[in-house]
Write an enzyme that holds these catalytic residues in place. Structure first.
Site, short mmCIF file in Angstrom:
data_model
loop_
_atom_site.label_atom_id
_atom_site.label_comp_id
_atom_site.label_asym_id
_atom_site.label_seq_id
_atom_site.Cartn_x
_atom_site.Cartn_y
_atom_site.Cartn_z
N ARG A 276 69.13 -13.13 -71.78
CA ARG A 276 69.10 -11.81 -72.41
C ARG A 276 69.64 -10.69 -71.52
NH1 ARG A 276 65.37 -10.75 -76.45
NH2 ARG A 276 64.18 -12.53 -75.69
N ARG A 312 65.80 -11.39 -85.33
CA ARG A 312 64.78 -10.88 -84.41
C ARG A 312 63.82 -9.87 -85.05
NH1 ARG A 312 65.54 -8.39 -80.33
NH2 ARG A 312 63.99 -9.42 -79.07
N CYS A 342 66.67 -12.35 -100.35
CA CYS A 342 65.51 -12.26 -101.22
C CYS A 342 64.22 -12.58 -100.48
CB CYS A 342 65.71 -13.22 -102.40
SG CYS A 342 67.32 -12.97 -103.15
C1 LIG Z 1 65.24 -19.21 -73.10
C2 LIG Z 1 65.22 -19.72 -71.70
C3 LIG Z 1 65.83 -18.99 -70.68
C4 LIG Z 1 66.48 -17.64 -70.88
O1 LIG Z 1 65.56 -16.65 -71.17
P1 LIG Z 1 65.99 -15.11 -71.22
O2 LIG Z 1 64.76 -14.41 -71.57
O3 LIG Z 1 67.04 -14.98 -72.24
O4 LIG Z 1 66.48 -14.76 -69.85
C5 LIG Z 1 65.85 -19.55 -69.42
N1 LIG Z 1 65.28 -20.75 -69.17
C6 LIG Z 1 64.66 -21.46 -70.13
C7 LIG Z 1 64.07 -22.77 -69.80
C8 LIG Z 1 64.61 -20.97 -71.43
O5 LIG Z 1 63.98 -21.67 -72.38
#
Ligand SMILES: *Cc1c(COP(=O)(O)O)cnc(C)c1O
Length: 417
Positions: A276, A312, A342
């Site tokens: 993210r 989201r 819907c």
């Molecule tokens: C989803 C995930 C991430 C990334 O998470 P962010 O919040 O997008 O940084 C990293 N490692 C694992 C194992 C994940 O499941």
């Protein structure tokens, strides 16, 4: 920080007016800024430059091939959670020896594919998975490099759906059984213990939970050393949050300072799996207003993007800022911004103060670069929207809009019908 900004009341992505892209590709569409993606990756990378480290970008946050290729060119590895993500990563040119594979439910065919590809390591989440990986690698006459994903039982104080480091979450092995699991792992003939990993959750907006998790893992590493088990890779997962609304998450420099401070002098290669924080604010979803209507209770703005395009808000009640692509003077109203699907859960914003928009206006749903397109679906038989990348004054469609034919690809009607 991002490269979506107004010039004379027109939103630009880098040097391209968003309006121009909308007129060319139609709406809705995802739009990513190359400069923002690059800047975010390099900022994160630089924050850890003083220790041996590997950034494994989290593929599930945004797995478009062009995005992955950009990160590959900047030296990124990849954190994957499926065979499909492995395929994408390899197609995009991520070196297999920079790929780590997490996830509680790896299938046998996925394990075999990863072994054959020569990935850096499997982050193992259960004893049964360990057994299966050992069997697969014995059959292939290989040695599977592994780490155990431990669940440090820290509260990352994020939304319950994206918290992963608490005892009640399904992820990893708990701290109590981890040392035992390591002992049995070393007894397997075809796995090689090289690391330890954790991932406490997503959209974490303070450093304390990361530091807590790290302290617990360091204690475990010390225990492992007394058992003669040594670790080369310490994988701290991802999870650093971004500003969607009023959150003030730590800058990657602050995050790295806290982590490196807690690690001290250590002989490991540090692995980080950010998703993210790299891509979130580098992307927007552009949508057009179809209709407006007013009920007794409130105003509705009905747009052509929906929960299948960006789930989201519906799934986590997540906040995304909404901006106009072309600004003019308008009074402010309080409205629900909703899609055509819907379901009453089909909204992008609720009770939001926005300018009084009209049918035909373009809106930008901000901070949609992470868990946007990757979580999209074809619900209501809506073709998935295109993804576009801007670099300076050019834009490139990096995924075409799906057609109606794409919607029925692979379906067939049996002869008895
Ligand atoms: C989803 C995930 C991430 C990334 O998470 P962010 O919040 O997008 O940084 C990293 N490692 C694992 C194992 C994940 O499941």
């Amino acid at each position: 920080m991002h490269h979506f900004a107004y010039r004379d009341n027109h939103m630009f992505c880098e040097d391209v007016p968003v309006l121009e892209i909308a007129e060319s590709v139609g709406t809705p569409f995802y739009l990513y800024s190359h400069a923002t993606l690059r800047h975010h990756f390099l900022t994160f990378e630089k924050a850890f430059e003083r220790v041996p480290h590997l950034i494994c970008f989290s593929a599930k946050s945004n797995s478009n091939l062009a995005v992955l290729r950009l990160f590959a060119s900047l030296g990124s590895g990849l954190d994957i959670v499926s065979g499909g993500e492995l395929f994408r990563g390899l197609q995009a040119g991520i070196p297999p020896n920079r790929i780590v594979y997490s996830g509680v439910g790896k299938r046998e065919d996925e394990i075999v594919y990863a072994l054959q590809s020569g990935i850096l390591m499997f982050n193992i989440e259960s004893f049964q998975e360990l057994e299966l990986i050992n069997r697969c690698s014995a059959r292939l006459k290989k040695e599977a490099p592994i780490s155990l994903r431990v669940n440090p039982d820290v509260d990352s104080k994020t939304h319950p759906y994206i918290s992963t480091g608490l005892k009640e979450n399904k992820f990893g092995l708990d701290m109590e059984s981890a040392a035992e699991a390591y002992k049995s792992a070393t007894a397997f003939s075809h796995v090689k213990v090289i690391g330890i990993s954790c991932h406490i959750g997503s959209q974490v907006t303070e450093v304390a939970p990361f530091v807590d998790a790290l302290h617990r893992i360091k204690a475990l590493i010390a225990t492992l050393e007394t058992l003669g088990i040594s670790i080369s890779y310490l994988d701290l997962g991802g999870g650093l949050g971004i500003t969607y609304d009023r959150e003030s998450p730590p800058h990657p420099n602050e995050y790295s300072r806290a982590i490196l401070g807690a690690i001290g002098d250590s002989p490991f290669t540090l692995i980080l799996e950010p998703g993210r924080v790299i891509v979130g604010n580098a992307g927007i979803l552009v949508t057009r207003v179809l209709y407006t209507k007013r009920s007794e209770a409130k105003d509705f703005v009905i747009v052509d993007a929906a929960m299948n395009d960006l789930v989201r808000p519906s799934l986590y009640n997540a906040y995304h800022a909404i901006e106009r692509v072309v600004k003019d003077e308008k009074e402010t109203i309080k409205a629900d911004v909703v899609g055509p699907i819907c379901e009453s859960a089909d909204f992008l914003a609720r009770d939001r103060h926005i300018p009084r928009v009209e049918a035909g206006d373009l809106l930008a749903i901000m901070s949609a670069g992470a868990y946007g397109f990757t979580m999209s679906s074809n619900y209501n038989s809506r073709p998935r929207v295109p993804e576009v990348m801007v670099k300076q004054d050019q834009f490139y469609v990096v995924r075409a809009r799906e057609s109606y034919e794409d919607l029925i690809k692979g379906e067939s009607i049996p002869p008895f019908l």
